[in-house]
Design a protein around this motif. Structure first.
Motif, PDB file in Angstrom:
ATOM      1  N   ALA A   1       0.843  -1.234   0.360  1.00 46.97           N
ATOM      2  CA  ALA A   1       0.310   0.126  -0.054  1.00 46.97           C
ATOM      3  C   ALA A   1       0.811   1.343   0.206  1.00 46.97           C
ATOM      4  CB  ALA A   1      -0.985  -0.299   1.462  1.00 46.97           C
ATOM      5  N   HIS A   2       2.439   1.142  -0.267  1.00 39.02           N
ATOM      6  CA  HIS A   2       3.462   2.042   0.000  1.00 39.02           C
ATOM      7  C   HIS A   2       2.925   2.990  -1.053  1.00 39.02           C
ATOM      8  CE1 HIS A   2       6.429   4.354   1.964  1.00 39.02           C
ATOM      9  NE2 HIS A   2       7.536   4.789   0.754  1.00 39.02           N
ATOM     10  N   GLY A   3       2.781   1.984  -2.571  1.00 35.21           N
ATOM     11  CA  GLY A   3       2.928   3.034  -3.608  1.00 35.21           C
ATOM     12  C   GLY A   3       1.081   4.378  -3.017  1.00 35.21           C
ATOM     13  N   GLU A   4       0.337   3.705  -2.963  1.00 30.76           N
ATOM     14  CA  GLU A   4      -1.214   3.969  -2.839  1.00 30.76           C
ATOM     15  C   GLU A   4      -0.702   5.369  -1.861  1.00 30.76           C
ATOM     16  OE1 GLU A   4      -1.415   2.029  -5.150  1.00 30.76           O
ATOM     17  OE2 GLU A   4      -1.390   1.132  -3.520  1.00 30.76           O
TER      18      GLU A   4
ATOM     19  N   PHE B   1       0.002   2.519  -8.564  1.00 29.26           N
ATOM     20  CA  PHE B   1       0.065   1.388  -8.278  1.00 29.26           C
ATOM     21  C   PHE B   1       1.261   0.752  -9.101  1.00 29.26           C
ATOM     22  CE2 PHE B   1      -0.036  -2.364 -11.327  1.00 29.26           C
ATOM     23  CZ  PHE B   1      -0.145  -3.175 -10.130  1.00 29.26           C
ATOM     24  N   LEU B   2       2.086   1.497 -10.551  1.00 28.00           N
ATOM     25  CA  LEU B   2       2.947   1.520 -10.997  1.00 28.00           C
ATOM     26  C   LEU B   2       4.659   1.956 -10.256  1.00 28.00           C
ATOM     27  CD1 LEU B   2       4.406   0.314 -13.363  1.00 28.00           C
ATOM     28  CD2 LEU B   2       3.989   1.768 -15.018  1.00 28.00           C
ATOM     29  N   LEU B   3       4.225   2.933 -10.077  1.00 29.12           N
ATOM     30  CA  LEU B   3       5.322   3.624  -9.696  1.00 29.12           C
ATOM     31  C   LEU B   3       5.529   2.416  -7.930  1.00 29.12           C
ATOM     32  CD1 LEU B   3       6.943   6.478  -8.288  1.00 29.12           C
ATOM     33  CD2 LEU B   3       5.727   7.147  -7.071  1.00 29.12           C
TER      34      LEU B   3
ATOM     35  N   ALA C   1       9.619   0.840  -7.456  1.00 29.80           N
ATOM     36  CA  ALA C   1      10.519   1.269  -6.209  1.00 29.80           C
ATOM     37  C   ALA C   1      10.199  -0.208  -5.277  1.00 29.80           C
ATOM     38  CB  ALA C   1       9.353   2.511  -4.925  1.00 29.80           C
ATOM     39  N   PHE C   2       9.713  -1.117  -5.430  1.00 28.52           N
ATOM     40  CA  PHE C   2       9.908  -2.170  -5.139  1.00 28.52           C
ATOM     41  C   PHE C   2      11.260  -2.701  -5.545  1.00 28.52           C
ATOM     42  CE2 PHE C   2       8.396  -6.668  -4.739  1.00 28.52           C
ATOM     43  CZ  PHE C   2       9.314  -7.320  -4.297  1.00 28.52           C
TER      44      PHE C   2
END
Length: 307
Positions: free
Chosen positions: A38-41, A227-229, A233-234
């Protein structure tokens, strides 16, 4: 050579953003061994909150840079509160549950946040207002703008500040102790719940800054942008060695440069039926290579194995 220099500049800008977001993944994994999908959100919420504040202040006589700073000043505590709520409500009750349960919960929180953002701000793209004057500089035949310089410098300062916090302060020592042995750290007077919450809050603050950077750099924000970001990053965190803060920084910068060089020399071509670009494919191709040949990442994982 001028094309190569331009792509390196673009890659450093992208990589700086990836590194900021990747730090949130790697800090949480270092302590909880949990991938917070959920970090991207949270990054997306930072951009949307900041743009909402900027839009509300557009009719005033305030300077453009002050409006941007005010949007950032609201987005950072907003994302910090969101990060704390996610940890407290979604992850803490599942801390001793099987890892699969926490993983499914993380994906569910990501989907919930996307839909909440869609309900609040709608499905349309939101434009970043033209508040910052653009100044271009020539370097070795390539062009770099004042915004790109600001993104790189600010990212480096934030990453250096976080590294200092983790390695030179009592809070950082408590975070490292909790990551290595939470039960033993508790016997030494360290409140593991507090340290874990602070870790989520710090990661969310960096994500808020990264979200505003993305919106300013591309001129747009969208409820699905995280989402894609977040996946990239992951990938950067895995590339550098997830659980390793310096590795997340290195992985983010390398991933940005790899993407930019690939897009510059192979071209921004679309697959059509996939609706994607080659530069997006490079990120996940790198992830596959790393997982196959160097699963621990470039700098290795420095997280102690728990009994």
């Amino acid at each position: 050579m001028d094309i190569f220099t331009q792509q390196i500049i673009n890659g450093l800008v992208l990589g700086s953003i990836y590194a900021l977001v990747a730090l949130g993944y790697t800090m949480v994994y270092g302590i909880l061994e949990l991938i917070n999908f959920a970090h991207g959100e949270v990054t997306m919420f930072g951009a949307m909150i900041a743009l909402a504040v900027m839009g509300a202040l557009l009719g005033t006589d305030l300077p453009g840079i002050l409006i941007v700073l005010m949007g950032l000043a609201v987005a950072i505590p907003g994302c910090m509160a969101l990060g704390f709520a996610i940890e407290r409500v979604a992850y803490r009750p599942l801390r001793r549950a099987p890892r699969l349960a926490a993983l499914i919960t993380a994906i569910g929180v990501s989907i919930v946040l996307q839909n909440v953002a869609m309900l609040i701000w709608g499905k349309q793209y939101i434009s970043f207002p033209p508040l910052l004057p653009v100044v271009r500089y020539e370097i070795l035949g390539a062009t770099i703008t004042n915004l790109q310089i600001l993104i790189i410098v600010l990212s480096c300062l934030l990453m250096a500040g976080l590294l200092w916090l983790v390695t030179r302060t009592k809070l950082g020592a408590a975070m490292r102790a909790t990551a290595q042995a939470p039960d033993v750290a508790g016997l030494m007077g360290i409140n593991a719940n507090t340290i874990i919450s602070i870790t989520f809050i710090l990661g969310a603050a960096l994500a808020a800054v990264a979200g505003v950077m993305v919106a300013a750099y591309y001129g747009l924000a969208h409820y699905h942008m995280g989402f894609l970001l977040g996946l990239k990053a992951f990938t950067a965190a895995v590339l550098g060695g997830i659980g390793n803060i310096a590795g997340a920084m290195l992985g983010g910068l390398l991933l940005g440069i790899i993407e930019s060089l690939g897009a510059g020399y192979i071209g921004d071509l679309s697959f059509g039926f996939l609706g994607s670009h080659y530069q997006d494919v490079f990120a996940f191709f790198v992830l596959i290579l790393v997982l196959v040949f160097q699963p621990s990442g470039l700098l290795g994982e420095r997280v102690a194995e728990r009994a």
